[in-house]
Design a protein around this motif. Structure first.
Motif, PDB file in Angstrom:
ATOM      1  N   ARG A 122      86.942  56.051  90.720  1.00  0.00           N
ATOM      2  CA  ARG A 122      87.714  56.659  89.640  1.00  0.00           C
ATOM      3  C   ARG A 122      87.974  58.136  89.903  1.00  0.00           C
ATOM      4  NH1 ARG A 122      86.110  56.539  83.239  1.00  0.00           N
ATOM      5  NH2 ARG A 122      88.267  56.755  82.576  1.00  0.00           N
ATOM      6  N   GLU A 169      90.855  53.916  89.920  1.00  0.00           N
ATOM      7  CA  GLU A 169      91.458  54.316  88.634  1.00  0.00           C
ATOM      8  C   GLU A 169      91.752  55.810  88.690  1.00  0.00           C
ATOM      9  OE1 GLU A 169      88.556  53.219  85.768  1.00  0.00           O
ATOM     10  OE2 GLU A 169      89.054  51.090  85.850  1.00  0.00           O
ATOM     11  N   THR A 226      93.743  59.100  86.734  1.00  0.00           N
ATOM     12  CA  THR A 226      94.475  59.682  85.610  1.00  0.00           C
ATOM     13  C   THR A 226      94.693  61.158  85.903  1.00  0.00           C
ATOM     14  OG1 THR A 226      93.940  58.217  83.779  1.00  0.00           O
ATOM     15  CG2 THR A 226      94.205  60.511  83.237  1.00  0.00           C
ATOM     16  N   GLY A 267      93.109  54.376  83.460  1.00  0.00           N
ATOM     17  CA  GLY A 267      92.055  53.602  84.088  1.00  0.00           C
ATOM     18  C   GLY A 267      91.181  52.869  83.089  1.00  0.00           C
ATOM     19  N   HIS A 268      90.784  53.560  82.039  1.00  0.00           N
ATOM     20  CA  HIS A 268      89.792  53.029  81.119  1.00  0.00           C
ATOM     21  C   HIS A 268      90.457  52.628  79.800  1.00  0.00           C
ATOM     22  CE1 HIS A 268      86.186  52.694  78.705  1.00  0.00           C
ATOM     23  NE2 HIS A 268      85.442  52.849  79.787  1.00  0.00           N
TER      24      HIS A 268
END
Lengths: 345, 345
Positions: free
Chosen positions: A151, A237, A239, B311-312
């Motif tokens: 992540r 992931e 962001t 992602g989450h």
């Protein structure tokens, strides 16, 4: 030792990145036979010195690429879309510093320190990633290799030079206006082609490029998609929050990265320090950490503030800084050109 | 309606926050009988206008607080540690805008919109949180109440006014030096009391306050500890990266928050829009989001760029901006003083 000399074109020769490309080709003594400097019709006729010889910038047209073997594009996505296929048709290998082909599955997206092995898979075009992506993946690659990455959450502090020389001029003008107590006139930023303008002097603008339907900007989505492609792992992931701040040269990034395996902090620092093109600047006691003004004009990626996350055992926080016009654009492109040149010899 | 009038002291009256406190006491028509303006011996003698009457700033000493009922401190932690106990001894309620007592278990740490219920638990001192913490918890409180918060990762873009008026002067001077091509002389930032200085003009400095043994700065650890204390939940995982940028007034924050329960994005926006003291500015299509220069001079916390994490599933990203001298300091303190005044009536 004989060395093949190449006919090289620089498209966008009068732009912020193009200027740096030309400077690097000279500084690196790139094996050039003929150098062709191309631009829009507006800038055609501009004189540029290269190795002591004056070159006149010509308007880029489909026929400009006859005989060209390597073409470096940094004149915006529309120009690349329109002209790169013609360059390829004429037999050139294009290194494209725009968003036009980056996510094309047939186009390699290359940061030499990360995935130079992909460079030979091209069909005539090799894409140079977005500036904010390049410095991040260069710093994270050794951590991926060693521990795996699950992540990434990144917030950027991006320099105005990423928006071109007119944006630099605008910020400097606005800064003088603000210092003198005059009315500050926004004209270009955050996005030249959009109607609403915001002051960048003494401000932070959380918009770089246009908004997408999901509420993220294109710049943010570039970081998300390009990171996955370059690191070769769609399961990471990512962001991003991309923010323009009043800095001329050098993007800074606050990066949270979650590793797949437990790590030792000292080992992480060692991996970063030993990574190619990456310099560890991490000495809190002596207040040493990467700074945009120190990174400006240098080809490296600087990493500091390396510390364990306070919440997640496999989390790590980093501060990553690099000159957005050099490693973030021109230098990465010229590095690719150097590999291509060796391959074509 | 009769209203009790109070004897009020402002300690640090000539500082960046003190000036704002005095301005707000006047603007809010705070029920004042006698106003005592206090400072270090260096600034004693300064004349300050309050409600059309000239007040002379006096040197703060242990005896300055005789007869004082409410004392607002913003002259640095050492001054608060030395003098607040004397103010309490003389019967005053202290609202302390320094780090001196914030983490003391017996001292309430109060953001009125979040935990005004704690204000009555004081033993003479109520702590005003750190500027960067206040705006974040004010924005996150409605989300905590509705969904619960498990994790926060914040990167800040902090204004130089947070380091005082001398830091503002330094940045403006450095900016002129840089624009004029002169040598830029760092003198105060990042931390006045530490030996190494860095240029703030056209730069981003990832250090606010001193480094701690864990590699985080004190500013970062303030955000971590104060957030848990104010939100009343030690289990929230908080990590912060605090960065100074060339902005005069207004801290901006890129905040990732992980909620305990699934959320609807529209409901999150509604909760933020309806939260007291919080204004939702979130219209990407029209390029509207909070900006430091817009927040400057206003008492509210502005929130925008509200979007689902990529992602989450329970992750959320926000951009939170507020005037660090107002809600981040003076206004929060005066809000507390207003509650105290009602309680003491």
């Amino acid at each position: 030792m004989s060395q093949k000399l190449f006919n090289v074109a620089v498209v966008g020769a009068t732009g912020a990145v193009g200027e740096q490309v030309i400077g690097l080709l000279e500084k690196r003594n790139f094996p050039i036979n003929e150098l062709k400097l191309l631009s829009s019709s507006r800038s055609a006729g501009t004189k540029i010195m290269f190795k002591g010889k004056e070159h006149t910038v010509e308007e880029a047209t489909p026929d400009s690429f006859k005989g060209i073997e390597i073409a470096l594009f940094s004149a915006g996505g529309e120009v690349s879309k329109a002209l790169a296929p013609h360059a390829v048709r004429h037999g050139a290998v294009c290194i494209d510093n725009t968003n036009a082909f980056r996510m094309d599955p047939e186009t390699p997206l290359v940061v030499p320190e990360v995935n130079i092995d992909k460079v030979s898979e091209h069909n005539g075009i090799i894409a140079n990633p977005n500036c904010s992506t390049i410095q991040m993946v260069a710093a994270l690659k050794p951590l991926q290799d060693r521990y795996g990455i699950s992540r990434i959450i990144v917030s950027t502090y991006q320099a105005v030079s990423g928006a071109g020389t007119r944006a630099i001029d605008e910020m400097l003008r606005q800064t003088r206006e603000a210092l003198d107590g005059d009315v500050v006139k926004p004209d270009i930023l955050p996005v030249g082609s959009l109607p609403v303008k915001h002051q960048i002097a003494f401000n932070a603008i959380p918009q770089i490029d246009k908004f997408q339907d999901n509420g993220y900007t294109l710049e943010e989505m570039k970081m998300v998609r390009e990171t996955k492609k370059i690191l070769g792992d769609d399961s990471i992931e990512v962001t991003a929050t991309c923010v323009r701040i009043p800095v001329v040269y050098g993007h800074s990034e606050s990066v949270y990265v979650e590793l797949k395996n437990d790590y030792e902090l000292e080992d992480v620092k060692k991996l970063i320090a030993e990574a190619p093109g990456v310099v560890l600047v991490d000495d809190p006691i002596n207040q040493q950490y990467p700074l945009a003004i120190d990174a400006a004009g240098k080809p490296d990626v600087f990493v500091g503030r390396v510390r364990r996350d306070l919440g997640h055992a496999r989390g790590l926080n980093l501060w990553i800084v690099s000159d957005n016009l050099l490693k973030g654009a021109a230098w990465n492109a010229v590095q690719i050109a150097e590999y291509i040149a060796i391959e074509m010899e």
